[in-house]
Motif scaffolding. Structure first.
Motif, PDB file in Angstrom:
ATOM      1  N   VAL A 433       0.854  -1.191   0.000  1.00  0.00           N
ATOM      2  CA  VAL A 433       0.000   0.000   0.000  1.00  0.00           C
ATOM      3  C   VAL A 433       0.886   1.237   0.000  1.00  0.00           C
ATOM      4  N   GLU A 434       0.333   2.314  -0.542  1.00  0.00           N
ATOM      5  CA  GLU A 434       0.996   3.613  -0.509  1.00  0.00           C
ATOM      6  C   GLU A 434       0.419   4.430   0.646  1.00  0.00           C
ATOM      7  N   LEU A 435       1.278   5.010   1.421  1.00  0.00           N
ATOM      8  CA  LEU A 435       0.864   5.757   2.604  1.00  0.00           C
ATOM      9  C   LEU A 435       0.864   7.249   2.307  1.00  0.00           C
ATOM     10  N   THR A 436      -0.105   7.911   2.893  1.00  0.00           N
ATOM     11  CA  THR A 436      -0.091   9.373   2.847  1.00  0.00           C
ATOM     12  C   THR A 436       0.944   9.899   3.836  1.00  0.00           C
ATOM     13  N   ASP A 437       1.322  11.155   3.649  1.00  0.00           N
ATOM     14  CA  ASP A 437       2.340  11.736   4.538  1.00  0.00           C
ATOM     15  C   ASP A 437       1.856  11.753   5.983  1.00  0.00           C
ATOM     16  N   GLU A 438       0.582  12.064   6.207  1.00  0.00           N
ATOM     17  CA  GLU A 438       0.062  12.119   7.570  1.00  0.00           C
ATOM     18  C   GLU A 438       0.042  10.740   8.207  1.00  0.00           C
ATOM     19  N   ARG A 439      -0.396   9.757   7.448  1.00  0.00           N
ATOM     20  CA  ARG A 439      -0.453   8.392   7.979  1.00  0.00           C
ATOM     21  C   ARG A 439       0.937   7.848   8.251  1.00  0.00           C
ATOM     22  N   ALA A 463      12.962   1.771   8.335  1.00  0.00           N
ATOM     23  CA  ALA A 463      13.440   1.693   6.954  1.00  0.00           C
ATOM     24  C   ALA A 463      12.334   1.228   6.005  1.00  0.00           C
ATOM     25  N   ARG A 464      11.525   0.271   6.454  1.00  0.00           N
ATOM     26  CA  ARG A 464      10.414  -0.191   5.613  1.00  0.00           C
ATOM     27  C   ARG A 464       9.354   0.898   5.467  1.00  0.00           C
ATOM     28  N   LYS A 469       6.221   2.103  -1.016  1.00  0.00           N
ATOM     29  CA  LYS A 469       5.146   1.165  -0.734  1.00  0.00           C
ATOM     30  C   LYS A 469       5.537   0.290   0.455  1.00  0.00           C
ATOM     31  N   VAL A 470       4.569   0.091   1.331  1.00  0.00           N
ATOM     32  CA  VAL A 470       4.802  -0.636   2.585  1.00  0.00           C
ATOM     33  C   VAL A 470       3.874  -1.844   2.608  1.00  0.00           C
ATOM     34  N   PRO A 471       4.317  -3.000   3.114  1.00  0.00           N
ATOM     35  CA  PRO A 471       3.422  -4.163   3.216  1.00  0.00           C
ATOM     36  C   PRO A 471       2.170  -3.828   4.021  1.00  0.00           C
ATOM     37  N   ALA A 472       1.020  -4.192   3.464  1.00  0.00           N
ATOM     38  CA  ALA A 472      -0.255  -3.894   4.128  1.00  0.00           C
ATOM     39  C   ALA A 472      -0.369  -4.631   5.456  1.00  0.00           C
ATOM     40  N   VAL A 475       1.442  -2.620   8.157  1.00  0.00           N
ATOM     41  CA  VAL A 475       0.684  -1.423   8.521  1.00  0.00           C
ATOM     42  C   VAL A 475      -0.499  -1.788   9.407  1.00  0.00           C
ATOM     43  N   ALA A 476      -1.182  -2.880   9.072  1.00  0.00           N
ATOM     44  CA  ALA A 476      -2.345  -3.286   9.862  1.00  0.00           C
ATOM     45  C   ALA A 476      -1.936  -3.676  11.270  1.00  0.00           C
TER      46      ALA A 476
END
Length: 484
Positions: A433-439, A463-464, A469-472, A475-476
């Motif tokens: 997933v692509e993260l927003t700057d705020e998230r 670093a990740r 793009k970061v693994p969903a 993030v979850a």
């Protein structure tokens, strides 16, 4: 009469009408039944073929693992208690929950005024006892000198008595002179006895002085220990916990002031069933030093520490089942006493066994294998271990294809269409997933504020998160710990 005749005729006509109507209904029903009983000609029935997933049974040497949960604890945990009552006059820098302590560092110092007075009085008693001992030694020396002088005088008196007797025998001396010499010799011997008694008393005084000195030194040593106990020092390097004291507070004897925990000497305690415990015993009935892996989930990163089984609890425990086992951990960076972790224990290797999905074995310990003509055949196996969604079995099924999942529609003799793993589509890449700057900023702030995560693990996660793009899944997991 006419009325009666007409009534009978009407009743007869009605009965005949109902009878004809019932006969007509019977005729129609018979015709429908005969029509439905006719066998219509249609296409012949075909055998139904089911598509099933099959796996190839491979005989191999497998080391099963026991999965359970445990708690991390320190092998060295010391309760710091006040040996006596008093007022706290000094605390070490950093004497707080989580503070670091070095071996030999002064942690708590109580008021030593009363204990110092007791120690000084004990020192005075020791000095008096030593002075008494020196006086007793001098008295003993004088008593021995007096005994020597009395003995020498007695010898002179005895020689004088002998001379008087010799003179009396030669007719020169008189009986009066002999009696006088005898009285003098007797008095000299009596003086010797008196001096011996004085020497014995002097020796007893020396012994009493030595005993008094020993008692005084014991009292002084006890006073010194009580004085030293008012200063609590750290016996080993560790971390403080449960601190509840400040400077100026009055504490009572044996009151707990804090706990000192060694964070580098950790072990994990976990409970296994009796059957699993029996599989961890060697031929002599001793617990094997099996490999253990402890895993802790920390904000999307699994912290792992390896170790070996060290011992087992002597008793099963009241109201508990199974066995409690302890394992010493190595390289346990990031772990803290009290962490709840998952534990995997490696059992001895089982030779010549097959790993299958748990859904392939039914309640009767049978599996369906693929026979000639793509038909199913039942085979019996021995279930040795259950490993999550898999089972480890032993049986005559090596190099044969086994149905992955049993179904009520499947059985021996059923024709199937086998679907093999080689026909399956390639595995998909993990979802990114692509993260927003705020998230992204919220996630980075949460990771940086996590003090329980080791620095190397924190660096990997950051670093990740810095990637486009970061693994969903990561993030979850992090957001789940954030409560968002």
């Amino acid at each position: 009469m006419r009325f009666l005749r007409q009534s009978m005729i009407g009743l007869f006509l009605a009965s005949a009408t109902l009878g004809l109507l019932a006969f007509a209904v019977w005729l129609v029903g018979s015709a429908v039944s005969e029509r439905m009983a006719d066998d219509p000609k249609g296409p012949p029935a075909r055998e139904r073929v089911f598509a099933v997933n099959v796996v190839l049974a491979k005989a191999e040497d497998i080391a099963p693992t026991v999965e359970t949960f445990g708690e991390v604890q320190s092998r060295r945990l010391l309760e710091l208690r006040a040996p006596g009552g008093g007022r706290v006059v000094e605390l070490a820098d950093g004497f707080e929950d989580g503070g670091a302590a070095r071996a030999g560092q002064v942690l708590v110092r109580l008021d030593t005024a009363d204990a110092q007075s007791v120690f000084d009085r004990a020192g005075s008693d020791v000095a008096d006892a030593r002075a008494e001992g020196r006086d007793a030694d001098r008295g003993l020396a004088l008593a021995r000198d007096e005994l020597a002088a009395a003995t020498e005088q007695a010898e002179l008196r005895i020689r004088a008595l002998e001379r008087q007797r010799d003179l009396q025998e030669r007719g020169v001396g008189t009986a009066t002179a002999v009696e006088t010499a005898e009285l003098a010799a007797s008095a000299a011997r009596q003086a010797v006895l008196t001096r011996r008694q004085a020497e014995a008393q002097a020796e007893a005084r020396v012994d009493q002085a030595a005993t008094r000195l020993a008692r005084a030194e014991i009292a002084q040593a006890e006073a010194q220990r009580r004085l030293d106990d008012l200063t609590l020092t750290a016996p080993f390097d560790g971390t403080l916990a449960s601190t509840n004291v400040v400077v100026g507070r009055l504490v009572s004897a044996n009151e707990r002031l804090a706990e000192l925990i060694d964070p580098n000497d950790l072990e994990v305690s976990f409970r296994v069933s009796t059957a699993q415990y029996a599989r961890l015993l060697d031929d002599q009935g001793q617990l094997m030093k099996a490999e253990v892996t402890a895993t802790l989930d920390v904000a999307g990163v699994d912290l792992q520490a390896t170790g070996k089984i060290s011992r087992a609890s002597a008793a099963a425990g009241e109201g508990a089942t199974g066995r409690l086992i302890f394992a010493a951990l190595n390289d346990s960076a990031g772990f803290k006493p009290g962490d709840f972790v998952s534990v995997r224990v490696q059992e001895p290797v089982l030779p010549g066994v097959v790993r299958l999905p748990a859904s392939a074995v039914d309640a009767r310990n049978t599996v369906l294998v693929l026979a000639e003509g793509d038909r199913l055949e039942a085979a019996e196996v021995d279930v040795l271990r259950r490993q999550g969604d898999d089972v480890i079995v032993r049986g005559d099924i090596a190099k044969r294809e086994v149905v992955e999942a049993r179904s009520p529609l499947l059985g021996a003799g059923i024709a199937v269409k086998p679907l093999r793993a080689t026909d399956a589509p390639p595995p998909q890449e993990p979802e990114m997933v692509e993260l927003t700057d705020e998230r992204r900023a919220k996630l980075v702030a949460f990771i940086e504020a996590n003090n329980r995560m080791p620095e190397d693990a924190k660096a990997r996660v950051l670093a990740r998160l810095a990637e486009p793009k970061v693994p969903a899944k990561m993030v979850a997991r992090i957001e789940g710990r954030m409560g968002g």
